[in-house]
Every structure is written in C-alpha cells, then in structure tokens.
Design a protein around this motif. Structure first.
Motif, PDB file in Angstrom:
ATOM      1  N   ALA A  10       0.988  -0.883   0.117  1.00  0.00           N
ATOM      2  CA  ALA A  10       0.115  -0.243   0.097  1.00  0.00           C
ATOM      3  C   ALA A  10       1.394   1.345  -0.264  1.00  0.00           C
ATOM      4  O   ALA A  10       1.987   1.369   0.354  1.00  0.00           O
ATOM      5  N   GLY A  11      -0.008   2.192  -0.941  1.00  0.00           N
ATOM      6  CA  GLY A  11       1.558   3.875  -0.593  1.00  0.00           C
ATOM      7  C   GLY A  11       2.879   3.377  -2.024  1.00  0.00           C
ATOM      8  O   GLY A  11       3.452   4.242  -1.603  1.00  0.00           O
ATOM      9  N   ALA A  12       2.789   2.510  -2.390  1.00  0.00           N
ATOM     10  CA  ALA A  12       3.752   1.865  -2.984  1.00  0.00           C
ATOM     11  C   ALA A  12       3.247   2.682  -4.519  1.00  0.00           C
ATOM     12  O   ALA A  12       2.406   3.224  -4.929  1.00  0.00           O
ATOM     13  N   ALA A  13       4.860   4.024  -5.432  1.00  0.00           N
ATOM     14  CA  ALA A  13       5.189   3.791  -5.777  1.00  0.00           C
ATOM     15  C   ALA A  13       4.253   3.069  -7.493  1.00  0.00           C
ATOM     16  O   ALA A  13       4.909   1.901  -7.877  1.00  0.00           O
ATOM     17  N   PRO A  14       3.578   3.270  -8.473  1.00  0.00           N
ATOM     18  CA  PRO A  14       3.006   2.712  -9.606  1.00  0.00           C
ATOM     19  C   PRO A  14       4.042   2.370 -10.430  1.00  0.00           C
ATOM     20  O   PRO A  14       5.122   3.233 -10.511  1.00  0.00           O
ATOM     21  N   LEU A  15       4.104   1.429 -10.580  1.00  0.00           N
ATOM     22  CA  LEU A  15       5.522   0.640 -11.913  1.00  0.00           C
ATOM     23  C   LEU A  15       5.596   1.814 -13.154  1.00  0.00           C
ATOM     24  O   LEU A  15       4.144   1.760 -13.892  1.00  0.00           O
ATOM     25  N   PRO A  16       6.734   1.623 -13.410  1.00  0.00           N
ATOM     26  CA  PRO A  16       6.621   3.001 -14.530  1.00  0.00           C
ATOM     27  C   PRO A  16       6.056   1.612 -16.268  1.00  0.00           C
ATOM     28  O   PRO A  16       6.427   0.413 -15.644  1.00  0.00           O
ATOM     29  N   THR A  17       6.040   2.789 -17.084  1.00  0.00           N
ATOM     30  CA  THR A  17       5.610   1.835 -18.254  1.00  0.00           C
ATOM     31  C   THR A  17       6.881   1.945 -18.827  1.00  0.00           C
ATOM     32  O   THR A  17       7.153   2.342 -19.311  1.00  0.00           O
ATOM     33  N   ALA A  18       7.017   0.177 -19.373  1.00  0.00           N
ATOM     34  CA  ALA A  18       7.996  -0.035 -21.082  1.00  0.00           C
ATOM     35  C   ALA A  18       7.290  -0.086 -21.899  1.00  0.00           C
ATOM     36  O   ALA A  18       6.411  -1.148 -21.849  1.00  0.00           O
ATOM     37  N   ILE A  19       7.760  -0.095 -23.185  1.00  0.00           N
ATOM     38  CA  ILE A  19       7.567   0.033 -23.821  1.00  0.00           C
ATOM     39  C   ILE A  19       9.274   0.083 -24.777  1.00  0.00           C
ATOM     40  O   ILE A  19      10.262   0.017 -24.243  1.00  0.00           O
ATOM     41  N   LEU A 104      12.095 -11.101 -31.600  1.00  0.00           N
ATOM     42  CA  LEU A 104      12.743  -9.354 -30.762  1.00  0.00           C
ATOM     43  C   LEU A 104      11.347  -8.164 -31.179  1.00  0.00           C
ATOM     44  O   LEU A 104      11.063  -7.818 -30.410  1.00  0.00           O
ATOM     45  N   ALA A 105      10.933  -9.172 -32.151  1.00  0.00           N
ATOM     46  CA  ALA A 105       9.441  -7.946 -32.388  1.00  0.00           C
ATOM     47  C   ALA A 105       8.229  -8.614 -32.051  1.00  0.00           C
ATOM     48  O   ALA A 105       7.926  -6.692 -32.020  1.00  0.00           O
ATOM     49  N   LEU A 106       8.432  -9.244 -31.069  1.00  0.00           N
ATOM     50  CA  LEU A 106       6.792  -8.967 -29.818  1.00  0.00           C
ATOM     51  C   LEU A 106       6.690  -8.583 -28.996  1.00  0.00           C
ATOM     52  O   LEU A 106       7.806  -7.811 -28.607  1.00  0.00           O
ATOM     53  N   GLY A 107       5.783  -7.780 -29.390  1.00  0.00           N
ATOM     54  CA  GLY A 107       5.844  -6.784 -28.164  1.00  0.00           C
ATOM     55  C   GLY A 107       5.787  -5.090 -27.919  1.00  0.00           C
ATOM     56  O   GLY A 107       6.254  -4.609 -27.444  1.00  0.00           O
ATOM     57  N   ALA A 108       7.187  -5.222 -29.734  1.00  0.00           N
ATOM     58  CA  ALA A 108       7.139  -3.869 -29.872  1.00  0.00           C
ATOM     59  C   ALA A 108       6.587  -3.119 -30.097  1.00  0.00           C
ATOM     60  O   ALA A 108       6.211  -3.136 -31.250  1.00  0.00           O
ATOM     61  N   ILE A 109       6.700  -1.720 -29.520  1.00  0.00           N
ATOM     62  CA  ILE A 109       5.995  -0.146 -29.708  1.00  0.00           C
ATOM     63  C   ILE A 109       5.804   0.547 -31.744  1.00  0.00           C
ATOM     64  O   ILE A 109       5.284   0.541 -32.064  1.00  0.00           O
ATOM     65  N   GLY A 110       7.558  -0.087 -31.754  1.00  0.00           N
ATOM     66  CA  GLY A 110       8.358   0.756 -32.726  1.00  0.00           C
ATOM     67  C   GLY A 110       9.354  -0.222 -32.855  1.00  0.00           C
ATOM     68  O   GLY A 110       9.835  -0.376 -32.783  1.00  0.00           O
ATOM     69  N   ALA A 111      10.449   1.019 -34.155  1.00  0.00           N
ATOM     70  CA  ALA A 111      11.620   0.423 -34.163  1.00  0.00           C
ATOM     71  C   ALA A 111      11.808   1.928 -34.931  1.00  0.00           C
ATOM     72  O   ALA A 111      11.938   2.298 -35.709  1.00  0.00           O
ATOM     73  N   VAL A 112      13.424   1.537 -34.662  1.00  0.00           N
ATOM     74  CA  VAL A 112      14.304   2.456 -35.640  1.00  0.00           C
ATOM     75  C   VAL A 112      15.104   2.127 -37.375  1.00  0.00           C
ATOM     76  O   VAL A 112      15.560   1.201 -36.145  1.00  0.00           O
TER      77      VAL A 112
END
Length: 203
Positions: A10-19, A104-112
């Motif tokens: 309780a009260g823990a900071a939310p986990l960051p969004t991982a991209i 490697l491409a599984l779950g990737a939001i995009g590519a450079v």
C-alpha cells in the motif's frame, strides 16, 4: 491465499510503463553504437569477431574497419520519465541472423531503422519487414564523417517511403541526438495508434 498473485505494498509508487523499441538497419550502420550511447545501464551485447568465414558473405564496403558483428541482439534501457522506461533491442544486420527478428519484434511499439547514405539499399530489408508487420518505424540517417549529405526528402524518395514516415538526421555517438530520434518514434507510434483507434471506432 492466492500464491499466484503478487500484491504491491500500500502506498507504493506505481510501476513505470515499459516500452519496447527495436533498433534495426543494415550491417555496420551503427545499431550497437546507438544502444550503447543512450543506455543508462551497461548494454548487453552479443558481438563476435569477424572471421574469414564471413568473407564473401558480409559486405564490408564502407565499413572496412569493422571487426565485430552482432549475432543475436544488443539490449539497453533508458528512463525518459518517472513513469516511462524504454527497452532497446538492437537487431543483427546480416541476413543469416534474421531468424532472431520475429522473437525480438514481439511486443515492440515501433522501430528505428538506421540508414547510411553510402549504403542506402541496406535499409530495404528492415523497411520491408516492418511495413509487412504493420509496425510503426522512423528512418534515422546516421551522419558518418565523409559521407555525402542528402536532403531528408531525397532519402525519403530514394527509400520509397510513405510521406508520413518520419526521416530524421542523427549522430549515433551523441546521446541527445539518439534521444530525439526515440522521441520522434514514440510520437509517431502514438499518432498511428490513435488514428487506428478512430478508424476502428468509425470516428
């Protein structure tokens, strides 16, 4: 008691969004350099020394001084804000390692897709791959010393890109330059996601 569920205190900071973002492009274009330049942790690398076995297979024209090559992936991490963390996966550039790409491409939001104007045709396999998967991507022209400079619209035309696909200049050795490329990709990916959402909703 549910042992399969992990409760946050309780009260823990939310986990960051991982991209997840892929860094792709031809052999010797600077993918490993990009990941190493921007990663806030020591990057994981799977490089091997080039040997005589690769003669006639790996095209070293324009990168004659290259002595190693990525055989699986490069991995790095960068925190953009308290609630946003990027995980970068550099892909291997040679055709014989392409079996790694689908994983490697599984779950990737995009590519450079990194481009070298001395070997621009090396971009086509990466571009075809992401276009075929419907994966958002941007093209980043890595500015090598001594390479002829072209206008961005010339590069876009030479690669036969959709006019909406961003093409930007970058220096793979400069952290701020690489960060700007990543931000451009995130903005473009979010724009496409919103457009697709509206199209699906009939807006």
């Amino acid at each position: 008691m549910d042992y399969g569920r992990s409760e946050r205190p309780a009260g823990a900071a939310p986990l960051p969004t991982a991209i997840k973002i892929l860094i792709a492009g031809g052999f010797g274009v600077g993918k490993t350099t990009v990941v190493g330049t921007v990663s806030e942790t020591k990057p994981l690398r799977t490089e091997e020394v080039l040997t005589e076995t690769g003669i006639g297979i790996d095209d070293l024209s324009g990168v004659e001084e290259k002595t190693t090559t990525t055989v699986a992936m490069d991995f790095g991490r960068i925190t953009l804000s308290d609630d946003l963390v990027l995980y970068l996966f550099g892909t291997p550039g040679q055709d014989r390692f392409w079996f790694v790409w689908d994983e490697l491409a599984l779950g990737a939001i995009g590519a450079v897709v990194l481009a070298d104007t001395r070997r621009l045709a090396d971009c086509f396999p990466s571009i075809d791959y992401f276009e075929g998967r419907g994966t958002p991507f941007v093209v980043a022209v890595n500015c090598f010393e001594g390479a002829k400079q072209y206008r961005l619209d010339e590069v876009q035309g030479a690669l036969d890109l959709d006019p909406d696909v961003p093409v930007v200049l970058c220096d793979a050795r400069e952290r701020e330059s690489v960060k700007e490329v990543l931000i451009t990709l995130l903005e473009y990916a979010m724009k496409l996601r919103e457009e697709r959402r509206r199209a699906a909703a009939g807006d």
